[in-house]
Design a protein around this motif. Structure first.
Motif, short mmCIF file in Angstrom:
data_model
loop_
_atom_site.label_atom_id
_atom_site.label_comp_id
_atom_site.label_asym_id
_atom_site.label_seq_id
_atom_site.Cartn_x
_atom_site.Cartn_y
_atom_site.Cartn_z
N SER A 156 -0.77 6.91 -6.45
CA SER A 156 0.20 7.76 -5.76
C SER A 156 -0.12 7.77 -4.26
N PRO A 157 0.80 8.06 -3.37
CA PRO A 157 2.20 8.41 -3.63
C PRO A 157 3.09 7.18 -3.84
N CYS A 158 2.64 5.98 -3.41
CA CYS A 158 3.53 4.81 -3.43
C CYS A 158 3.74 4.30 -4.86
N PRO A 159 5.00 4.06 -5.25
CA PRO A 159 5.22 3.45 -6.57
C PRO A 159 5.16 1.92 -6.46
N HIS A 160 4.49 1.40 -5.46
CA HIS A 160 4.44 -0.05 -5.20
C HIS A 160 3.18 -0.38 -4.42
N GLU A 161 2.91 -1.69 -4.30
CA GLU A 161 1.75 -2.12 -3.49
C GLU A 161 2.24 -2.86 -2.24
N ALA A 162 3.54 -2.80 -1.97
CA ALA A 162 4.09 -3.52 -0.81
C ALA A 162 3.72 -2.79 0.49
N ARG A 163 4.13 -3.40 1.62
CA ARG A 163 3.90 -2.79 2.93
C ARG A 163 4.66 -1.46 2.99
N PRO B 16 7.13 1.15 3.95
CA PRO B 16 8.36 1.05 4.74
C PRO B 16 8.39 2.02 5.93
N ARG B 17 7.54 3.04 5.88
CA ARG B 17 7.49 4.02 6.97
C ARG B 17 6.85 3.46 8.25
N LEU B 18 6.12 2.35 8.10
CA LEU B 18 5.49 1.77 9.30
C LEU B 18 6.55 1.32 10.30
N ALA B 19 7.73 1.00 9.77
CA ALA B 19 8.78 0.48 10.64
C ALA B 19 9.52 1.58 11.40
N ASP B 20 9.35 2.84 11.02
CA ASP B 20 10.01 3.89 11.81
C ASP B 20 8.98 4.88 12.36
N THR B 21 9.45 5.93 12.97
CA THR B 21 8.50 6.81 13.65
C THR B 21 8.02 7.97 12.78
N THR B 22 8.68 8.15 11.62
CA THR B 22 8.32 9.28 10.76
C THR B 22 7.13 8.90 9.87
N PRO B 23 6.09 9.72 9.84
CA PRO B 23 5.00 9.39 8.92
C PRO B 23 5.37 9.70 7.48
N PRO C 123 6.65 4.56 -16.62
CA PRO C 123 7.79 4.07 -15.84
C PRO C 123 7.51 4.15 -14.34
N ARG C 124 8.03 3.17 -13.58
CA ARG C 124 7.78 3.18 -12.12
C ARG C 124 8.94 3.85 -11.40
N TRP C 125 8.98 5.16 -11.54
CA TRP C 125 10.04 5.94 -10.91
C TRP C 125 9.82 6.03 -9.40
N PRO C 126 10.89 6.15 -8.64
CA PRO C 126 10.71 6.31 -7.19
C PRO C 126 10.23 7.71 -6.84
N ASN D 260 10.10 1.41 -6.12
CA ASN D 260 9.03 0.53 -6.59
C ASN D 260 9.07 -0.86 -5.94
N GLU D 261 10.13 -1.09 -5.11
CA GLU D 261 10.18 -2.34 -4.33
C GLU D 261 9.62 -2.13 -2.93
N GLY D 262 9.17 -0.91 -2.65
CA GLY D 262 8.64 -0.61 -1.32
C GLY D 262 9.75 -0.42 -0.29
N LYS D 263 10.89 0.17 -0.73
CA LYS D 263 12.00 0.39 0.21
C LYS D 263 12.35 1.87 0.24
#
Ligand code: SAM
Length: 490
Positions: A360-367, A369-376, A412-415, A435-438
Motif C-alpha cells: 500500500s498505498p499503490c496498487p501497482h509497481e509502476a512509476r 503518476p503523481r511525480l508528473a504533477d505538483t500535488t504529492p 483483487p487489485r482495486w484502485p 493498478n496500471e499506475g494511472k
C-alpha cells in the motif's frame, strides 16, 4: 444577464475543470463494481466485507491514543518544569512539517553556478588594470561574499534536529498524537487485508518516543510481541520512550535499556524483550515481521545514507516494511525515492531476500503518476490534540508499505481513492490511482451502477480501496492500440 441555464452550464463546466485536474484522459474508464467476491473463498478481503459492512478499508474517524499512553503522557507533562514547552513544540512542529532532505552535491553545484551567473550579471566590473593589488583583492572578495550570500538565500539549509531532553519533550507534545494516528491507519490496513499476519516482533528505526510500538500494540492487540527492537541515536528519546512504557516513571539509568518484566497484568506496560539501542545492529541475520521507519528519513544527512538505511531495513524485514513521512511534496518525493530504489533491487537482484512488492498505498509497481504533477500523494488521519483536549486535528502523511514476496493472486487489485470523494445529488466522483499506475476519475451513478454501489462509492474515504474493476471505453480502444492492454489488465 446570466440565465439560470447559463449558470448551471458554468457550474458544470467549473466542477468538471476542478475535478478533472490531472485525473485521467478525456474519456473516463468504465467502472464495474466487484460484487462478485466469493464469500466462501479464502480471499483476504472477506474479513472486510463481513466485518466492516462495506467494501474498501475501514476508516477510523478520529484516532485516539490508548488510555494507558494518555495517562503516562499526563504524568510526564505534569512533572515537566519547562515553561516554554508548548512554544518549543509549535516551533519544532513547524520545522518538521516544512523540512526537506539535504541537497545533493550536484544540486548544490547547480545552485552555485546559477548564483554566480546571476550576481556577475548585475555587477559592474571596473577596469582593474589601474587598480592596486589590494583593491583588486577587495573587489574580488566583495563579489565572492555577494555570491555566497545569494547561495545561502537560495539553497535549503538542512540541519539535523538534536533531540536532547527538552527537544524530546517538545516532540512528544507536537508529534505523538499525529504520528500515532497515521501509523495506526497504516497498520490497520495491513491487519484488515492480511488477517493471518500476526507480527511476533517489531524493529523500529528512529523510534523516538516509541509511537510505532504503541500503534502496533493497539492495532494487533491480541499479539504478544516476543521482541521489540528500537533504534534511536538520542539517549533522551530512548529514556522518554521507556518512561512512557513504564507508565510515566523515568528510568534511572542512561544509555541502553532492556525492560525485563513480562506484560502479565492489565495495568503493566513493560514488555519482555524490549530493547533500546543507539545504533543499528551490525548483523542483518535477525529478521523481523514488522519493520518501521517513521518520520526519520529526512533526519538522515544524505541521499546515499537514506538508501543505505532503506536497504538495511529491507534486509531486516521478513514481512512488512513501513516508511511514513509528513505529507509535504519534499517528504513524498523521498518516500518515492525509497520505494523505487527497493523495487529496483527486488527486480534486478539475485538475492531472494530482496524480492517484494508494494502492499500500500499503490496498487501497482509502476512509476508514481503523481511525480508528473505538483500535488504529492498523501493521505489524511484525524486525531485528538494532546494540548487542547477534545480538539480534532488533521494530519497529512505520505507512506509506502512494502511486503516481502510477490503480490497475492487472490486479492483483487482495486484502485485506491487518492482524493476526497465528491458527492453530488445524483452522482459520486471518485479520483483513483489504478493498478496500471494511472490517475483516473470515475463517476458513479445510481442508474448506471445501482443504488447500493453508489452508496459504497459515497462511503469510501480518501485513502481507501474502491472495489471496482476498470476498463477502457470502446471508442478509446478503437483509436489507441496501447489501450488494448488495459482491457486485459482489468
Ligand atoms: C522525527 S523523530 C521520529 C520519531 C518516531 N519514529 C515517530 O514517528 O514518532 C526522528 C528520530 O530519529 C532519530 N534519529 C535521527 N538520526 C538517526 C540515526 N542515524 N540513527 C538512529 N536514530 C536516528 C532521532 O533521534 C529522532 O528520535
Amino acid at each position: 444577464m446570466f440565465s439560470s441555464r447559463n449558470l448551471l452550464h458554468n457550474r458544470r463546466y467549473l466542477s468538471k475543470k476542478l475535478t478533472s485536474c490531472s485525473f485521467g484522459s478525456s474519456l473516463r474508464p468504465i467502472a464495474k463494481f466487484d460484487n462478485s467476491v466469493n464469500r466462501d473463498s479464502n480471499c483476504p478481503t472477506l474479513e472486510l466485507l463481513e466485518k466492516e459492512n462495506h467494501f474498501g478499508i475501514k476508516s477510523h474517524n478520529v484516532v485516539k491514543l490508548p488510555e494507558r499512553l494518555k495517562e503516562a503522557v499526563d504524568k510526564i507533562l505534569g512533572s515537566c518544569q519547562d515553561g516554554n514547552l508548548i512554544k518549543n513544540s509549535e516551533i519544532l512542529n513547524h520545522h518538521l512539517i516544512f523540512k526537506k532532505p539535504p541537497l545533493t552535491q550536484s544540486k548544490l553545484k547547480e545552485i552555485e553556478v546559477s548564483c554566480t551567473e546571476r550576481v556577475s550579471a548585475t555587477q559592474l566590473f571596473p577596469d582593474t588594470s589601474f587598480m592596486s593589488v589590494d583593491d583588486e583583492k577587495k573587489l574580488s572578495n566583495s563579489l565572492n561574499n555577494k555570491i555566497r550570500r545569494n547561495i545561502n538565500q537560495t539553497a535549503y539549509n538542512w540541519k539535523p534536529v538534536v533531540y536532547n531532553e527538552s527537544m524530546s519533550m517538545a516532540y512528544l507534545v507536537a508529534r505523538l498524537a499525529p504520528d500515532f494516528a497515521s501509523l495506526y491507519k497504516i497498520f490497520c490496513e495491513i491487519r484488515s487485508r492480511d488477517p493471518g499476519f500476526q507480527p511476533q516482533n517489531l524493529f523500529d528505526f528512529g523510534s523516538g518516543v516509541g509511537t510505532a510500538l504503541w500503534s502496533a500494540k493497539s492495532c494487533w492487540g491480541v499479539t504478544k510481541f516476543k521482541e521489540v527492537f528500537c533504534v534511536d541515536s538520542s539517549v533522551d528519546m530512548n529514556n522518554l520512550a521507556l518512561a512512557l512504557i513504564q507508565g510515566g516513571v523515568w528510568p534511572n539509568q542512561q544509555g541502553e535499556h532492556r525492560a525485563m518484566e513480562e506484560d502479565s497484568t492489565e495495568g503493566s506496560s513493560t514488555l519482555k524483550g524490549l530493547y533500546f539501542r543507539q545504533f543499528m545492529p551490525a548483523s542483518p541475520a535477525v529478521k523481523y515481521d514488522l519493520v518501521v521507519c517513521a518520520h526519520t528519513l529526512l533526519e538522515l544527512p544524505s541521499a546515499e545514507l537514506r538508501l543505505q538505511m532503506a536497504l538495511s531495513l529491507w534486509r531486516k524485514s521478513q514481512g512488512y516494511l513501513v516508511f511514513v513521512e509528513h505529507g509535504s511534496r519534499a517528504a513524498y518525493e523521498v518516500i518515492v525515492e525509497i520505494r523505487d530504489f527497493l523495487l529496483s533491487l527486488s527486480d534486478g537482484s539475485k538475492e531472494a531476500n530482496l524480492q517484494g512488492h508494494v502492499f500500500s498505498p499503490c496498487p501497482h509497481e509502476a512509476r508514481c503518476p503523481r511525480l508528473a504533477d505538483t500535488t504529492p500523494c498523501n493521505f489524511e488521519a484525524k486525531y485528538e490534540s494532546l494540548v487542547k483536549k477534545q480538539q480534532v486535528l488533521k494530519e497529512r502523511f505520505s507512506y509506502v508499505v512494502l511486503k516481502k514476496g510477490s503480490r497475492s493472486e487472490t486479492e483483487p487489485r482495486w484502485p485506491r481513492v487518492v482524493r476526497p470523494v465528491l458527492t453530488r445529488s445524483r452522482h459520486t466522483i471518485c479520483r483513483l490511482c489504478t493498478n496500471e499506475g494511472k490517475l483516473e476519475e470515475i463517476v458513479v451513478t445510481r442508474s448506471k451502477h445501482s443504488k447500493e454501489n453508489n452508496t459504497i462509492a459515497r462511503k469510501t474515504k480518501w485513502g481507501e480501496l474502491l472495489p471496482v474493476q476498470l476498463s477502457r471505453p470502446e471508442a478509446q480502444l478503437d483509436h489507441s492500440p496501447d489501450d488494448k492492454e488495459n482491457v486485459k489488465l482489468s
